[in-house]
Design a protein around this motif. Structure first.
Motif, PDB file in Angstrom:
ATOM      1  N   ASN A   1      -1.760   0.257  -1.358  1.00  0.00           N
ATOM      2  CA  ASN A   1      -2.040  -1.153  -1.627  1.00  0.00           C
ATOM      3  C   ASN A   1      -1.536  -2.074  -0.521  1.00  0.00           C
ATOM      4  O   ASN A   1      -1.039  -3.176  -0.781  1.00  0.00           O
TER       5      ASN A   1
ATOM      6  N   LEU B   1      -7.797  -7.810   0.843  1.00  0.00           N
ATOM      7  CA  LEU B   1      -6.958  -7.833  -0.353  1.00  0.00           C
ATOM      8  C   LEU B   1      -6.241  -9.177  -0.477  1.00  0.00           C
ATOM      9  O   LEU B   1      -6.155  -9.749  -1.567  1.00  0.00           O
TER      10      LEU B   1
ATOM     11  N   MET C   1      -3.630  -4.535  -7.732  1.00  0.00           N
ATOM     12  CA  MET C   1      -4.053  -4.290  -6.349  1.00  0.00           C
ATOM     13  C   MET C   1      -4.538  -2.846  -6.254  1.00  0.00           C
ATOM     14  O   MET C   1      -3.867  -1.934  -6.735  1.00  0.00           O
TER      15      MET C   1
ATOM     16  N   THR D   1     -10.926  -4.858  -3.789  1.00  0.00           N
ATOM     17  CA  THR D   1      -9.564  -4.392  -3.514  1.00  0.00           C
ATOM     18  C   THR D   1      -8.587  -4.682  -4.640  1.00  0.00           C
ATOM     19  O   THR D   1      -7.398  -4.386  -4.510  1.00  0.00           O
TER      20      THR D   1
END
Length: 250
Positions: free
Chosen positions: A24, A30, A17, A3
């Motif tokens: 994002n 993430l 990101m 990610t």
């Protein structure tokens, strides 16, 4: 990592990101990968400056409401707040590159960085109120200290700043190519007196943000309470169903 991406050169680490299909949005994966990456960079002597940005024409749209996380306090304690601390308490200089939207916790992370470069269409949005929450990830604490009473309405009832408005408040510099400008600036900083910069950042932290940890505990407690309200549940449902929420103040 799936990610985000990481590039290192000349003392500068570029963290991107990479969930462009979700602008994002900060889902669990993430957040975990970002936290792990920042911890590694903060302990890496070859990294002098960290440049944080997003892919696909957005910085970050904030927490991913479609990812299923419902324990707000746990998410703040285990990922959002630790990421914030890695940025603020690091001796590295953090530079955010905001191209497009930085909303909710995405705005919080951009504001937490030491400096910001903005595209002409950048937008800083306090999106928390749209789902019945208050600002989190330190945004109230940091933004109010950076721009004072001018942040009051934005933090109280929500709203957004255009790139030009953000620049006028001293929150960033609007440039034609923010990533190129940020990397150029970062290389200059990486070649400079780094201990001097680190000491300056520590003094700024003590001057501007002396009670950050205490504030984050209070913030998590309030958000946990708000996450149990009907307004929060309705806000999330409305967001996922792409409709206007019907709040009842409950």
């Amino acid at each position: 990592m799936q990610t985000l991406s990481l590039e290192k050169k000349d003392g500068v680490s570029l963290v991107t990101m990479a969930r462009p299909e979700r602008r994002n949005a900060l889902n669990k994966q993430l957040r975990e990968e970002l936290l792990m990456t920042l911890r590694e960079l903060n302990s890496d002597p070859s990294t002098k400056v960290v440049v944080l940005t997003g892919s696909g024409g957005a910085f970050s749209s904030g927490a991913d409401l479609g990812s299923g996380g419902t324990d707000v306090m746990e998410e703040l304690d285990k990922s959002f707040h630790p990421i914030l601390r890695e940025i603020r308490y690091s001796d590295k200089i953090y530079v955010a590159v905001v191209d497009g939207v930085a909303a909710g916790a995405g705005m919080s992370l951009a504001i937490a960085c030491d400096l910001r470069f903005l595209s002409k269409d950048a937008r800083l949005i306090t999106a928390f109120h749209r789902i019945g929450l208050a600002p989190d990830t330190g945004l109230t604490y940091i933004l109010s200290r950076l721009i004072g009473a001018r942040a009051y309405k934005l933090l109280l009832v929500g709203g957004e700043l255009s790139a030009q408005e953000a620049e006028s408040l001293g929150l960033g510099k609007v440039v034609e190519d923010p990533l190129s400008s940020a990397l150029s600036f970062a290389r200059e900083v990486a070649a400079g007196p780094l201990r001097s910069y680190a000491a300056s950042k520590r003094m700024l932290n003590l001057s501007l943000f002396p009670d950050l940890d205490r504030f984050l505990e209070y913030e998590a407690m309030l958000q946990a309470s708000l996450s149990k309200t009907e307004d929060f549940r309705e806000g999330v449902r409305a967001f996922l169903e792409k409709r206007t929420p019907k709040y009842r103040g409950e």
